[in-house]
Design an enzyme around this catalytic site. Structure first.
Site: not given
Ligand code: HMG
Ligand code: MG
Length: 309
Positions: A19-20, A211, A213, A244, A253
């Site tokens: 995933r990450d 966690h 990186h 990320c 990571n």
């Molecule tokens: P948004 O634009 O605020 O939400 O996004 P929305 O409800 O207005 O939806 C926008 C579009 O996304 C729509 O599609 C929805 O249908 C679709 P459109 O009408 O434009 O075609 N949608 C989805 N599609 C699939 N699955 C869903 C979903 N929800 C809405 N669940 C949202 C909000 C959270 C969805 C968006 O901001 C997003 O997907 N962000 C991605 C965040 C992400 O994955 N980041 C990386 C992971 S976090 C990380 O890596 C950190 C971590 O490792 C810890 C660390 O290292 O610190 C965990």
């Molecule tokens: Mg991470």
């Protein structure tokens, strides 16, 4: 026997590479190859594998095959296959394909929260409530991430009290474990210690994971610091994959191979077969067409090539 009585006897590795790691690799990996990777990790003895995320494929195209991965994945008994879910839609997607657990992800930085999940910290916490309620009803455990626990790509240093406040809220909401994310890998022993001291004043140590990186090469020392403070769960990614997408410049990571090498050296049990772990890292690195970001892995591969000459 570990070398120090302050270190744990065993550590649980939470493998986040599929995933990450893969979410931030330029090369798109097929569902079939992701499944092979996950199977190799499970076969190496990893008991917890974050196998995908149910986020918008427009935001993170690399995770667009997560439903396919979960539905076709042969499961090994005793292994937890978890998914990242930002909202109810993601949660429903994850349970439809039998994810064993889900993880919600918040941040200690307002700006990062906006860039990553398009809402404020308070809004994100409000979004998590229905996920936790639905998960409880479905008997599914929820893990919680707090990102930017020492530094933020947009705001710089983060106040440890802010991290403690968000971690505490997510723990009280019902997350069984809080994973503290140094998203951009800027932490040092001193800043990590300060942050952990603030967090353990609110959340029990045994409910915390780290966690890191490895952007600045400090991850292993920071992990050692966390172990000395009693933390027994460490997130890592095979071959040091990824980063990320919403934290520019963040590298992957810390590599699972490097963490397991460290832990083996300390006599800390992980239940992981090191040779199989190395092979899993080489498998995915070859698919990506690049060397692992793991000195340990590369050193072993060079040694193996020498032996086979
Ligand atoms: P948004 O634009 O605020 O939400 O996004 P929305 O409800 O207005 O939806 C926008 C579009 O996304 C729509 O599609 C929805 O249908 C679709 P459109 O009408 O434009 O075609 N949608 C989805 N599609 C699939 N699955 C869903 C979903 N929800 C809405 N669940 C949202 C909000 C959270 C969805 C968006 O901001 C997003 O997907 N962000 C991605 C965040 C992400 O994955 N980041 C990386 C992971 S976090 C990380 O890596 C950190 C971590 O490792 C810890 C660390 O290292 O610190 C965990
Ligand atoms: Mg991470």
């Amino acid at each position: 026997m570990t070398i120090s009585s302050t270190l744990p006897n065993s550590v649980k590795i939470v493998e986040v590479g599929p995933r990450d790691g893969l979410q931030n690799e330029k090369t798109l990996i097929s569902a079939e190859d992701k499944i092979s990777l996950i199977e190799k990790l499970a076969d190496a003895g990893i008991s917890y594998i974050e196998s995908g995320s149910f986020v918008s494929p427009k935001w993170v195209p690399q995770m667009g095959t997560s439903s396919e991965v979960f539905s076709k994945l042969p499961r090994k008994a005793g292994v937890t296959y978890a998914a990242l879910t930002p909202n109810m839609r993601g949660f429903e997607g994850a349970i439809a394909v039998n994810a064993d657990e889900v993880a919600i992800f918040g941040a200690a930085s307002e700006s990062f929260s906006q860039k990553n999940i398009n809402c404020s910290i308070d809004e994100s916490l409000a979004r998590f409530i229905p996920i936790i309620e639905a998960a409880k009803a479905a008997n599914i455990k929820v893990r919680g991430y707090v990102s930017c626990v020492v530094g933020c790509p947009y705001e710089g240093e983060i106040d440890p009290q802010q991290v403690a406040m968000v971690a505490d809220k997510m723990y009280k909401m019902g997350c069984y474990e809080i994973s503290l994310g140094d998203t951009i890998g800027v932490g040092t022993v001193a800043s990590v210690q300060k942050m952990l001291q603030a967090v353990v004043a609110k959340v029990p140590t045994e409910k915390l994971a780290v966690h890191f990186h490895d952007t600045y090469g400090q991850a292993l020392t920071n992990i050692y610091t966390a172990l000395q403070q009693g933390i027994k769960v460490v997130d890592s990614a095979i071959a040091g994959l990824g980063g990320c997408p919403y934290a520019k410049g963040a590298s992957g990571n810390v590599a699972t191979e490097d963490v397991v090498y460290l832990l083996n050296g300390l006599g800390i049990n992980t239940g992981i077969d090191f040779d199989k772990l190395l092979s899993a890292g080489w498998f995915i690195s070859d698919k990506l067409g690049k060397a692992p970001i793991s000195k340990v892995s590369n050193a072993y591969r060079a040694k193996l090539a020498e032996t086979n000459k």
